[in-house]
Scaffold this motif. Structure first.
Motif, PDB file in Angstrom:
ATOM      1  N   PHE A 101       0.802  -1.222   0.000  1.00  0.00           N
ATOM      2  CA  PHE A 101       0.000   0.000   0.000  1.00  0.00           C
ATOM      3  C   PHE A 101       0.839   1.278   0.000  1.00  0.00           C
ATOM      4  O   PHE A 101       0.576   2.171  -0.792  1.00  0.00           O
ATOM      5  CB  PHE A 101      -0.997   0.046   1.172  1.00  0.00           C
ATOM      6  CG  PHE A 101      -1.583  -1.281   1.575  1.00  0.00           C
ATOM      7  CD1 PHE A 101      -2.040  -2.182   0.605  1.00  0.00           C
ATOM      8  CD2 PHE A 101      -1.674  -1.649   2.892  1.00  0.00           C
ATOM      9  CE1 PHE A 101      -2.587  -3.415   0.960  1.00  0.00           C
ATOM     10  CE2 PHE A 101      -2.215  -2.865   3.264  1.00  0.00           C
ATOM     11  CZ  PHE A 101      -2.656  -3.755   2.289  1.00  0.00           C
ATOM     12  N   LEU A 103       0.824   3.823   1.996  1.00  0.00           N
ATOM     13  CA  LEU A 103       0.091   5.041   2.359  1.00  0.00           C
ATOM     14  C   LEU A 103       0.772   5.706   3.548  1.00  0.00           C
ATOM     15  O   LEU A 103       1.395   5.040   4.374  1.00  0.00           O
ATOM     16  CB  LEU A 103      -1.357   4.696   2.718  1.00  0.00           C
ATOM     17  CG  LEU A 103      -2.207   4.051   1.614  1.00  0.00           C
ATOM     18  CD1 LEU A 103      -3.562   3.649   2.182  1.00  0.00           C
ATOM     19  CD2 LEU A 103      -2.383   4.989   0.426  1.00  0.00           C
ATOM     20  N   VAL A 109      -7.185   9.077   4.383  1.00  0.00           N
ATOM     21  CA  VAL A 109      -7.277   8.532   3.028  1.00  0.00           C
ATOM     22  C   VAL A 109      -7.395   9.662   2.013  1.00  0.00           C
ATOM     23  O   VAL A 109      -6.700   9.663   0.986  1.00  0.00           O
ATOM     24  CB  VAL A 109      -8.477   7.566   2.934  1.00  0.00           C
ATOM     25  CG1 VAL A 109      -8.787   7.228   1.471  1.00  0.00           C
ATOM     26  CG2 VAL A 109      -8.193   6.287   3.722  1.00  0.00           C
ATOM     27  N   ASN A 112      -4.064  11.380   1.624  1.00  0.00           N
ATOM     28  CA  ASN A 112      -3.128  10.543   0.873  1.00  0.00           C
ATOM     29  C   ASN A 112      -3.344  10.676  -0.628  1.00  0.00           C
ATOM     30  O   ASN A 112      -2.380  10.727  -1.402  1.00  0.00           O
ATOM     31  CB  ASN A 112      -3.286   9.075   1.289  1.00  0.00           C
ATOM     32  CG  ASN A 112      -2.325   8.660   2.378  1.00  0.00           C
ATOM     33  OD1 ASN A 112      -1.159   8.411   2.121  1.00  0.00           O
ATOM     34  ND2 ASN A 112      -2.824   8.587   3.606  1.00  0.00           N
ATOM     35  N   PRO A 149      -5.406   5.319   7.463  1.00  0.00           N
ATOM     36  CA  PRO A 149      -5.216   3.975   6.906  1.00  0.00           C
ATOM     37  C   PRO A 149      -5.360   2.857   7.931  1.00  0.00           C
ATOM     38  O   PRO A 149      -5.890   1.779   7.604  1.00  0.00           O
ATOM     39  CB  PRO A 149      -3.793   4.038   6.336  1.00  0.00           C
ATOM     40  CG  PRO A 149      -3.628   5.473   5.945  1.00  0.00           C
ATOM     41  CD  PRO A 149      -4.355   6.251   7.006  1.00  0.00           C
ATOM     42  N   SER A 150      -4.926   3.087   9.165  1.00  0.00           N
ATOM     43  CA  SER A 150      -5.007   2.034  10.182  1.00  0.00           C
ATOM     44  C   SER A 150      -6.434   1.646  10.516  1.00  0.00           C
ATOM     45  O   SER A 150      -6.680   0.574  11.082  1.00  0.00           O
ATOM     46  CB  SER A 150      -4.283   2.478  11.461  1.00  0.00           C
ATOM     47  OG  SER A 150      -4.898   3.641  11.996  1.00  0.00           O
ATOM     48  N   CYS A 152      -8.714   1.257   8.214  1.00  0.00           N
ATOM     49  CA  CYS A 152      -9.253   0.666   6.987  1.00  0.00           C
ATOM     50  C   CYS A 152      -8.742  -0.765   6.838  1.00  0.00           C
ATOM     51  O   CYS A 152      -7.648  -1.102   7.299  1.00  0.00           O
ATOM     52  CB  CYS A 152      -8.824   1.478   5.763  1.00  0.00           C
ATOM     53  SG  CYS A 152      -9.383   3.191   5.771  1.00  0.00           S
ATOM     54  N   GLN A 157      -7.343  -0.110   1.942  1.00  0.00           N
ATOM     55  CA  GLN A 157      -6.081   0.615   1.782  1.00  0.00           C
ATOM     56  C   GLN A 157      -5.530   0.468   0.357  1.00  0.00           C
ATOM     57  O   GLN A 157      -5.027   1.439  -0.219  1.00  0.00           O
ATOM     58  CB  GLN A 157      -5.060   0.104   2.798  1.00  0.00           C
ATOM     59  CG  GLN A 157      -5.384   0.466   4.235  1.00  0.00           C
ATOM     60  CD  GLN A 157      -4.292   0.024   5.188  1.00  0.00           C
ATOM     61  OE1 GLN A 157      -3.159   0.489   5.105  1.00  0.00           O
ATOM     62  NE2 GLN A 157      -4.628  -0.878   6.099  1.00  0.00           N
TER      63      GLN A 157
END
Length: 257
Positions: A101, A103, A109, A112, A149-150, A152, A157
């Motif tokens: 990923f 990210l 998100v 990003n 992201p954590s 998701c 992600q």
């Protein structure tokens, strides 16, 4: 699938890549036309991911040349001639989706996906965010725009990473085993997005262990082993009647036949 004219997006000509005394790639060549999907398959350690990193000059080859839209890519910011382009300029038009990923964990998100637009495309923040939201809708995760992201799933992600690659309006996207870190359910979500991109005519090189995707979505499939290209063919031909014994061995192992 390929529905556009045969305009070469990419030409890789006899590249070698070494890491110390280890030869990762040896005399690898390929060409890609606009709208084509090329899947690259083969056993682990065959040089597939290294090939992608050479193409976008994250790991420039020691030998050989890479041409993007007919212009030879040169490293760094050195002066270029009329038939050359820098790696930095090339990356403005080439997206990459990584296995893990990549990210930024401290950004949402939405942030990003918007960051590269603001830095590379010089889009105003509001315009970048609007574009990002449209892309997050396209990949099915607009509801996750304000999440980190954590928060998701892996599939979410990876879809965010695809949206980030699309945000730069690339001519070509490189996918480096985009489902290998995902369980089957989340991997299916990502493959669905990739299938839709192929149907829309996106030019893609996909390093993958998903044989169904390679067979059903690709215009061509290339098989690598030990840093070299074993063979390349239409999917139906390659999976039905591979020429090389090493290809037959690999397919027998992954398809259980």
């Amino acid at each position: 699938m390929n529905t556009t004219s045969n305009i070469n997006i990419l030409d890789v000509v006899s590249i070698d890549k070494n890491f110390g005394s280890f030869t990762a790639l040896k005399d690898v060549s390929l060409s890609l036309s606009a709208g084509e999907v090329l899947s690259v398959i083969g056993p682990s350690g065959s040089g597939k991911s290294t090939l992608l990193r050479c193409i976008n000059h994250l790991a420039p080859p020691e030998k050989g040349d890479i041409y993007f839209r007919g212009k030879r890519i040169v490293p760094g910011s050195q002066r270029v001639g009329p038939d050359e382009t820098t790696a930095g300029e090339m990356r403005r038009h080439m997206g990459m989706v990584f296995q893990n990923f990549e990210l930024f964990p401290h950004l949402t998100v939405l942030e990003n996906v918007s960051l590269a637009q603001r830095r590379v495309k010089k889009r105003p923040a509001r315009e970048a965010d609007e574009r990002s939201l449209d892309l997050l809708e396209r990949v099915g995760i607009r509801s996750k725009a304000d999440e980190y992201p954590s928060r998701c799933s892996g599939g979410q992600q990876q879809r965010a990473a695809i949206a980030r690659a699309l945000a730069l309006d690339p001519d070509l996207i490189l996918f480096d085993e985009p489902t290998s870190a995902l369980d089957p359910e989340y991997g299916a979500e990502v493959l669905k997005v990739m299938r839709s991109l192929a149907d829309e005519g996106m030019t893609m090189i996909v390093v993958t262990h998903e044989m169904g995707f390679a067979k059903e979505v690709s215009d061509r499939v290339m098989v690598m082993a030990d840093g070299s290209v074993l063979e390349e063919n239409l999917p139906d031909v390659l999976f039905r009647d591979p020429h090389e014994a090493r290809t037959r061995q690999f397919l027998s192992a992954v398809l259980g036949r």
